[in-house]
Scaffold this motif. Structure first.
Motif, short mmCIF file in Angstrom:
data_model
loop_
_atom_site.label_atom_id
_atom_site.label_comp_id
_atom_site.label_asym_id
_atom_site.label_seq_id
_atom_site.Cartn_x
_atom_site.Cartn_y
_atom_site.Cartn_z
N ALA A 34 0.83 -1.20 0.00
CA ALA A 34 0.00 0.00 0.00
C ALA A 34 0.87 1.25 0.00
O ALA A 34 0.56 2.23 -0.71
N LEU A 35 1.96 1.22 0.76
CA LEU A 35 2.88 2.36 0.77
C LEU A 35 3.51 2.55 -0.61
O LEU A 35 3.69 3.69 -1.06
N LYS A 36 3.81 1.46 -1.27
CA LYS A 36 4.39 1.54 -2.61
C LYS A 36 3.42 2.22 -3.56
O LYS A 36 3.80 3.13 -4.31
N SER A 37 2.16 1.81 -3.54
CA SER A 37 1.16 2.43 -4.42
C SER A 37 1.01 3.92 -4.13
O SER A 37 0.94 4.74 -5.06
N LEU A 38 1.00 4.26 -2.86
CA LEU A 38 0.87 5.66 -2.48
C LEU A 38 2.08 6.47 -2.94
O LEU A 38 1.94 7.54 -3.54
N LEU A 39 3.27 5.94 -2.71
CA LEU A 39 4.47 6.67 -3.10
C LEU A 39 4.61 6.75 -4.62
O LEU A 39 5.04 7.78 -5.15
N GLN A 40 4.22 5.70 -5.33
CA GLN A 40 4.23 5.76 -6.80
C GLN A 40 3.36 6.91 -7.30
O GLN A 40 3.75 7.65 -8.19
N GLN A 41 2.19 7.06 -6.70
CA GLN A 41 1.28 8.14 -7.10
C GLN A 41 1.88 9.50 -6.78
O GLN A 41 1.83 10.41 -7.60
N ALA A 140 -2.70 10.79 10.28
CA ALA A 140 -3.98 10.50 10.93
C ALA A 140 -5.15 10.54 9.95
O ALA A 140 -6.03 9.67 10.00
N ASP A 141 -5.19 11.51 9.04
CA ASP A 141 -6.30 11.60 8.10
C ASP A 141 -6.34 10.39 7.16
O ASP A 141 -7.41 9.90 6.81
N ARG A 142 -5.18 9.89 6.78
CA ARG A 142 -5.14 8.73 5.90
C ARG A 142 -5.48 7.44 6.66
O ARG A 142 -6.10 6.53 6.11
N ARG A 143 -5.08 7.37 7.93
CA ARG A 143 -5.36 6.16 8.73
C ARG A 143 -6.86 5.94 8.91
O ARG A 143 -7.28 4.82 9.19
N GLU A 144 -7.65 6.99 8.75
CA GLU A 144 -9.10 6.88 8.89
C GLU A 144 -9.78 6.35 7.63
O GLU A 144 -10.93 5.94 7.68
N LEU A 145 -9.09 6.37 6.50
CA LEU A 145 -9.68 5.89 5.25
C LEU A 145 -9.84 4.37 5.30
O LEU A 145 -8.97 3.66 5.81
N PRO A 146 -10.93 3.84 4.77
CA PRO A 146 -11.18 2.40 4.84
C PRO A 146 -10.04 1.55 4.30
O PRO A 146 -9.71 0.51 4.87
N GLU A 147 -9.41 1.99 3.21
CA GLU A 147 -8.35 1.18 2.61
C GLU A 147 -7.07 1.14 3.44
O GLU A 147 -6.20 0.30 3.19
N TYR A 148 -6.96 2.01 4.44
CA TYR A 148 -5.75 2.06 5.25
C TYR A 148 -5.98 1.70 6.72
O TYR A 148 -5.03 1.62 7.49
N LYS A 149 -7.22 1.49 7.14
CA LYS A 149 -7.52 1.24 8.56
C LYS A 149 -6.76 0.05 9.13
O LYS A 149 -6.35 0.07 10.28
N ALA A 150 -6.55 -0.97 8.34
CA ALA A 150 -5.83 -2.16 8.83
C ALA A 150 -4.38 -1.85 9.19
O ALA A 150 -3.75 -2.61 9.92
N PHE A 151 -3.86 -0.73 8.70
CA PHE A 151 -2.47 -0.36 8.91
C PHE A 151 -2.31 0.79 9.91
O PHE A 151 -1.22 1.35 10.05
N ALA A 152 -3.38 1.15 10.60
CA ALA A 152 -3.41 2.36 11.43
C ALA A 152 -2.28 2.43 12.46
O ALA A 152 -1.74 3.49 12.70
N ASN A 153 -1.91 1.32 13.06
CA ASN A 153 -0.88 1.33 14.10
C ASN A 153 0.46 0.81 13.63
O ASN A 153 1.35 0.58 14.45
N LEU A 154 0.63 0.63 12.33
CA LEU A 154 1.86 0.06 11.82
C LEU A 154 2.83 1.15 11.38
O LEU A 154 2.43 2.17 10.84
N TRP A 155 4.09 0.86 11.58
CA TRP A 155 5.18 1.74 11.15
C TRP A 155 5.99 1.01 10.08
O TRP A 155 5.93 -0.21 9.98
N ALA A 156 6.70 1.76 9.29
CA ALA A 156 7.51 1.18 8.23
C ALA A 156 8.76 2.04 8.07
O ALA A 156 8.83 3.17 8.56
#
Length: 158
Positions: A34-41, A140-156
């Motif tokens: 998901a981070l890859k897709s976001l950064l590609q965009q 925080a605003d992105r963590r609330e989106l449905p496609e990212y909720k599963a990753f809310a507490n994850l770091w990379a």
């Protein structure tokens, strides 16, 4: 900056942490993707061309080795090991590093205490590996989106 545990409580023994990470690893791989897709965009929108974007979730064996490493003294490896999900951006031009760094800093919440700027470790006129390592999570605003909720507490690490 203290990071919340994916389980919500401290894991003090590496074998327990390894078992938990074994279950969580697929989520970390999905997070890296998901981070890859976001950064590609973001790169595409900025007109920055790149050599490659590589993702990975740390292997279970790599996690276990790092968690048991005596020199680190991890109390809660799932929280303290910062590169469970990783993304590497390889650029064609070193002069674009500052632009990409600004993008990362704007698009993510950065854990500055665990991030490292290695761009000054070699002379600018020498060929070599220059990098900035960011430990990040979604804003925080992105963590609330449905496609990212599963990753809310994850770091990379980017």
């Amino acid at each position: 900056m203290a990071r919340p545990s994916p389980r919500g409580n401290a894991l003090t023994q590496a074998p327990d942490a390894v078992a938990v990470y074994r279950r969580l690893r697929p989520t970390y791989q999905l997070y890296a993707d998901a981070l890859k897709s976001l950064l590609q965009q973001l790169l595409r929108d900025s007109g920055i061309d790149y050599v490659t974007l590589e993702t990975r979730a740390k292997s279970v064996e790599g996690f276990e080795e790092k968690a048991r490493r005596g020199d680190k003294g991890y109390e809660d490896p799932l929280v303290e090991i910062t590169d469970l999900a990783g993304l590497r951006v390889v650029l064609y031009h070193a002069n674009e590093m500052a632009t990409v760094a600004g993008m990362v800093e704007a698009a993510f919440e950065v854990d500055w205490a665990n991030s490292v700027d290695k761009t000054e470790t070699i002379d600018p006129d020498r060929f070599g590996y220059r990098s900035t390592h960011y430990v990040v999570r979604l804003r925080a605003d992105r963590r609330e989106l449905p496609e990212y909720k599963a990753f809310a507490n994850l770091w990379a690490e980017i």
